[in-house]
Design an enzyme around this catalytic site. Sequence first.
Site, PDB file in Angstrom:
ATOM      1  N   LYS A   1      -0.753  11.519   6.085  1.00 32.08           N
ATOM      2  CA  LYS A   1       0.096   9.958   7.004  1.00 32.08           C
ATOM      3  C   LYS A   1       0.265   9.274   6.098  1.00 32.08           C
ATOM      4  CE  LYS A   1      -3.908   7.666   7.356  1.00 32.08           C
ATOM      5  NZ  LYS A   1      -3.763   6.217   6.207  1.00 32.08           N
TER       6      LYS A   1
ATOM      7  N   LYS B   1       1.252  -1.379  -0.023  1.00 32.77           N
ATOM      8  CA  LYS B   1       0.100  -0.167  -0.055  1.00 32.77           C
ATOM      9  C   LYS B   1       0.652   1.126  -0.340  1.00 32.77           C
ATOM     10  CE  LYS B   1      -3.101   2.673  -0.172  1.00 32.77           C
ATOM     11  NZ  LYS B   1      -5.206   3.247   0.840  1.00 32.77           N
TER      12      LYS B   1
HETATM   13  P1  NAP Z   1     -12.540   8.654   7.335  1.00 35.82           P
HETATM   14  O1  NAP Z   1     -13.394   9.095   6.235  1.00 35.82           O
HETATM   15  O2  NAP Z   1     -12.218   9.994   8.606  1.00 35.82           O
HETATM   16  O3  NAP Z   1     -13.264   7.923   8.872  1.00 35.82           O
HETATM   17  C1  NAP Z   1     -12.093   7.696   9.375  1.00 35.82           C
HETATM   18  C2  NAP Z   1     -12.861   6.900  10.841  1.00 35.82           C
HETATM   19  O4  NAP Z   1     -12.110   6.222  11.391  1.00 35.82           O
HETATM   20  C3  NAP Z   1     -13.905   7.020  11.284  1.00 35.82           C
HETATM   21  O5  NAP Z   1     -15.426   6.243  11.671  1.00 35.82           O
HETATM   22  C4  NAP Z   1     -13.290   7.585  12.296  1.00 35.82           C
HETATM   23  O6  NAP Z   1     -14.905   8.030  13.400  1.00 35.82           O
HETATM   24  C5  NAP Z   1     -13.029   6.202  12.816  1.00 35.82           C
HETATM   25  N1  NAP Z   1     -11.944   6.443  13.696  1.00 35.82           N
HETATM   26  C6  NAP Z   1     -10.962   7.741  13.647  1.00 35.82           C
HETATM   27  N2  NAP Z   1      -9.633   7.511  14.895  1.00 35.82           N
HETATM   28  C7  NAP Z   1     -10.726   6.971  16.114  1.00 35.82           C
HETATM   29  C8  NAP Z   1     -10.308   6.453  16.807  1.00 35.82           C
HETATM   30  N3  NAP Z   1      -9.452   6.639  17.426  1.00 35.82           N
HETATM   31  N4  NAP Z   1     -11.179   4.956  17.646  1.00 35.82           N
HETATM   32  C9  NAP Z   1     -12.119   4.640  16.815  1.00 35.82           C
HETATM   33  N5  NAP Z   1     -12.766   5.900  15.561  1.00 35.82           N
HETATM   34  C10 NAP Z   1     -11.501   5.944  15.098  1.00 35.82           C
HETATM   35  O7  NAP Z   1     -11.749   8.138   6.590  1.00 35.82           O
HETATM   36  P2  NAP Z   1     -11.433   6.678   5.870  1.00 35.82           P
HETATM   37  O8  NAP Z   1     -11.519   7.970   4.163  1.00 35.82           O
HETATM   38  O9  NAP Z   1     -12.648   5.726   5.249  1.00 35.82           O
HETATM   39  O10 NAP Z   1      -9.974   6.149   5.994  1.00 35.82           O
HETATM   40  C11 NAP Z   1     -10.303   5.240   6.533  1.00 35.82           C
HETATM   41  C12 NAP Z   1      -8.914   4.502   6.225  1.00 35.82           C
HETATM   42  O11 NAP Z   1      -8.626   3.546   4.933  1.00 35.82           O
HETATM   43  C13 NAP Z   1      -7.463   5.198   6.540  1.00 35.82           C
HETATM   44  O12 NAP Z   1      -6.821   4.849   7.072  1.00 35.82           O
HETATM   45  C14 NAP Z   1      -7.140   6.420   4.841  1.00 35.82           C
HETATM   46  O13 NAP Z   1      -5.753   5.792   5.073  1.00 35.82           O
HETATM   47  C15 NAP Z   1      -7.755   4.876   4.436  1.00 35.82           C
HETATM   48  N6  NAP Z   1      -7.942   5.101   2.812  1.00 35.82           N
HETATM   49  C16 NAP Z   1      -8.699   5.989   2.711  1.00 35.82           C
HETATM   50  C17 NAP Z   1      -9.179   5.624   1.152  1.00 35.82           C
HETATM   51  C18 NAP Z   1      -9.623   6.780   0.840  1.00 35.82           C
HETATM   52  O14 NAP Z   1      -9.724   7.779  -0.958  1.00 35.82           O
HETATM   53  N7  NAP Z   1     -10.823   7.490   1.814  1.00 35.82           N
HETATM   54  C19 NAP Z   1      -9.339   5.187   0.271  1.00 35.82           C
HETATM   55  C20 NAP Z   1      -8.667   3.355   0.184  1.00 35.82           C
HETATM   56  C21 NAP Z   1      -7.774   3.510   1.709  1.00 35.82           C
HETATM   57  P3  NAP Z   1     -15.573   9.219  13.581  1.00 35.82           P
HETATM   58  O15 NAP Z   1     -16.402   9.117  13.131  1.00 35.82           O
HETATM   59  O16 NAP Z   1     -15.855   9.208  15.213  1.00 35.82           O
HETATM   60  O17 NAP Z   1     -14.612  10.585  12.989  1.00 35.82           O
END
Ligand code: NAP
Length: 297
Positions: free
Chosen positions: A248, A180
């Site tokens: 990050k 990744k």
């Molecule tokens: P996001 O929309 O910001 O969602 C993050 C999630 O993590 C939310 O449910 C958040 O809860 C939860 N979270 C954050 N800190 C936490 C903690 N300390 N304890 C428990 N829950 C926590 O992010 P995302 O885009 O879905 O990304 C999630 C992961 O997938 C990341 O590692 C990112 O790098 C990866 N990713 C993202 C994409 C993309 O295109 N978006 C693509 C591939 C991979 P709350 O609802 O309370 O904030």
Amino acid sequence: MTCVVSKPDVSDLTAAFVGLGAMGAPMAGHWALRGYLKAVWNRTPERAEAFAQEHKVMALQHLQELPSKAKILALCVSRDDDVLMVLETLLEGLTSEHLVIDFSTISPDTSKRAAKRVRGCGADFLDAPVTGGVEGASNATLAIMVGGRLESLEKIRPLLDTIATKIVHMGNVGRGQSAKAVNQVLCAGINEAVTEALAFGHHLGLDMEQVIEAISGGAAGNWFLDKRGKSMIEGRFSPGFKLALHLKDLEIVAALAQDLEITLPLTEATREHYVQLLQQGYGDEDISALYRLKRPS
Ligand code: NAP
């Protein structure tokens, strides 16, 4: 922490999901639709309640309850520390029947630490970062890079098939995250190239919608141009993929490069650009907000 240690056996494909963000919610939604998903937990409880109501699954108030509801425990949270914190709370309930699969993007070393903790309870752990964006999560066309035991991957494959069109076993725990990291280097370069090219076209006085239409089908066409080109020239940067999260990832890449004693100049440049944008308050925008630096209005 007490946990029962015996031979791993994950024959029961009931699932629970932690982290219903931009990626987690649509991924969990596919599992709910196929009847695999039993329960969800989200740090902000309103999100879990809304999801549970829509998909007719349980929204748990306490993370500790999760292992008693399902055998496959999936995580999709933001960062390394978030994964470790969630796992520490789950450990007490883990048995040899559980498999933890982490879809978050974190460092290979953190994945190895997480696997050690989980395996200490007799359960198993897979690192399974994804790529394909929110569109891939919604359309079930993600690619997944998996690290960990092949037999655990094979057990969970029916669930992964509901969210992905490509699933590649990379080797031991941490290798999924290493793959990744390679993907994120490429995304950084693509973002630099696309934003710079579109800004150049703007300065040439071209109709940029026409340009995007013309070049999308050719040798320079790519996912990012296709999915984010139009919105960025219109000045819309809603995520998508939050810039702070890609930063990050590039910090993870920088640490890996330092260990290897190599330099990644293009990735470093992107990292500096992202730091600037973060300082200007754009961390929660999509990574295409890089266009703001290329074509300041
Ligand atoms: P996001 O929309 O910001 O969602 C993050 C999630 O993590 C939310 O449910 C958040 O809860 C939860 N979270 C954050 N800190 C936490 C903690 N300390 N304890 C428990 N829950 C926590 O992010 P995302 O885009 O879905 O990304 C999630 C992961 O997938 C990341 O590692 C990112 O790098 C990866 N990713 C993202 C994409 C993309 O295109 N978006 C693509 C591939 C991979 P709350 O609802 O309370 O904030």
